[in-house]
Scaffold this active site. Sequence first.
Site, PDB file in Angstrom:
ATOM      1  N   GLU A  74     -13.467  78.616  40.194  1.00  0.00           N
ATOM      2  CA  GLU A  74     -14.526  79.260  39.210  1.00  0.00           C
ATOM      3  C   GLU A  74     -15.407  78.400  38.823  1.00  0.00           C
ATOM      4  OE1 GLU A  74     -11.972  81.168  36.126  1.00  0.00           O
ATOM      5  OE2 GLU A  74     -10.640  81.748  37.593  1.00  0.00           O
ATOM      6  N   ASP A 112      -0.837  64.351  40.468  1.00  0.00           N
ATOM      7  CA  ASP A 112       0.383  63.283  40.427  1.00  0.00           C
ATOM      8  C   ASP A 112       1.411  63.996  41.281  1.00  0.00           C
ATOM      9  OD1 ASP A 112       1.465  60.678  39.739  1.00  0.00           O
ATOM     10  OD2 ASP A 112       2.914  61.850  38.572  1.00  0.00           O
TER      11      ASP A 112
HETATM   12  C1  NOJ Z   1       2.659  58.383  40.900  1.00  0.00           C
HETATM   13  C2  NOJ Z   1       1.655  57.558  40.011  1.00  0.00           C
HETATM   14  O1  NOJ Z   1       0.434  56.948  40.775  1.00  0.00           O
HETATM   15  C3  NOJ Z   1       2.602  56.635  39.691  1.00  0.00           C
HETATM   16  O2  NOJ Z   1       1.942  55.544  38.796  1.00  0.00           O
HETATM   17  C4  NOJ Z   1       3.577  57.138  38.625  1.00  0.00           C
HETATM   18  O3  NOJ Z   1       4.707  56.330  38.247  1.00  0.00           O
HETATM   19  C5  NOJ Z   1       4.470  58.092  39.369  1.00  0.00           C
HETATM   20  N1  NOJ Z   1       3.620  59.215  40.040  1.00  0.00           N
HETATM   21  C6  NOJ Z   1       5.210  59.279  38.172  1.00  0.00           C
HETATM   22  O4  NOJ Z   1       3.894  59.967  37.670  1.00  0.00           O
END
Ligand code: NOJ
Length: 537
Positions: free
Chosen positions: A256, A203
Amino acid sequence: MRVEPWWRTAAVYQVYIRSFKDGNGDGTGDIAGLRSKLPYLRDLGVDAVWINPWYTSPLLDGGYDVADYRNIDPRFGDVDQAVEFIAEAAKHGIRVLVDLVPNHTSWEHAWFRAALEAGPGSPERERYHFLPGSGPDGSEPPNDWRAVFGGSAWERVPDGEWYLHLFDISQPDLNWEHPEVREEFDSILRFWLDRGASGFRVDVAHSLVKAPGYPDTGDEENEENLLTGTLFSRHPYWDRPELHEIVRRWRATLGEYPDAMMVAEAWVSDLERLANYLRPDEYHQAFDFDFLQAPWDAEKMRIAIDESMDAVGSVGSIPTWVLSNHDVVRHATRYGLPNEVEAKVWLLDGDRSLLDPVLGERRARAAALLLLALPGSVYMYQGEELGLPEVTELPVDVLEDPVWVRSGHTEKGRDGCRVPIPWTVEGDSAGFGDGGSWLPQPAGWGARSVEAQTGRADSILQLYRSALRLRREHLTSDLEIEWLDSPKTSLAFRRGSGLRCIVNFGPDPIPVEGEVLLSSVELSAGFLPPDAAAWLR
Ligand code: NOJ
């Protein structure tokens, strides 16, 4: 013969677990529900699933606010169920990718609670970004950084300090300069790899590191940049060069574990910079958001495809195509709007007569054949195989996305692409579960269900099934693509196996020759109609 790593050509299905299938009748999707649908995913023909965060969380940002990275939220199940699910998926030939959320935790995470309790100057606060405010009495935020969801990126706590949150106030940013943060995430990677996960979707991969001294962005267009993902080269918190060292560290850990991979969610609009994330000792994949954002236009699609292939090719990597996910307006709706309309803005109060849902679905069918014919890997978002549109008319009082509130009610947010999946024609919540659904489904949702589409040769579900099967047979053994001459408002290319894909974006039918393996609509007398695609041999 060189054996290609599995992910290079994988077809991955994104599961927004909260909305996929409810196994216990509480209105929220869960692991039990997901597990019960493994045969469906196997028959669809996917190689892997990516599961949006299923960890313990107050769900203030749909689970991207993680309170415990080594636990499953009780609404979704528990760790034992997760492990059993991963093992059972493997029996069906399906790998499991889990979400890694390293930029921020939830404010309910033990570290953040400890930081609040320990007070200014404590070692506990050093794992996050706590600063004194500006202005004579410190009542102004430390700098001008803006949160992606709207407003200042800083929130004040009762003792007067401010903490950084690039997203919702419930998502404090971690301090990646802190060795404990780095060690903790190495351990989280191992935790899920040891339990059978094949890798991670990472993310906000373009954040993590913040500039020393927290300089103002000072850029008037800052807000616009945040919204569009357009970055400048030395932004104080996006795409810092220092973050690549962290990526290399993760890659070494993944090394790994045989076959483990990670895919970056990096909204950097400059493809050369995106390619940095794909260097051989960094990410295996990065989503191609240029392709996702390209309008329904032959030339623009071709540019998006070519530029991506060039950029990833420059570092010896492969493209990773995607048309929809849980953060964007579903493409069956985007493609039903005129190209110049920005769907996510239109959602709030745009002129509804601009939307042609029939056209959108027709184009979504054609787009499926384009997506699945491209070389590399593809990600499909749950429900796109049913042709689901965005649910545009959710009443504002049911919205859960923090975007709605944080934008000061100027953006409706992302709930419309997160409405629970219809499995059956009739029944409570169209077969999603026995206890309603956490977001309301629109009238007639069951008519789009898996049940309604199964066994119907002309359904989009059947099109996806056939395309995924043919893709395995003809399109995964090489990454060759050769553009062919075709009318200006169309795209045509040949893959190494000899399979040709033709997409007609224009208003007039175009002639096609050869044996038709699959088409998004019926061809008439050797002509491909407008807004349609075909695979030929
Ligand atoms: C990207 C994620 O896909 C989204 O849903 C989220 O709100 C933001 N990152 C923050 O984590």
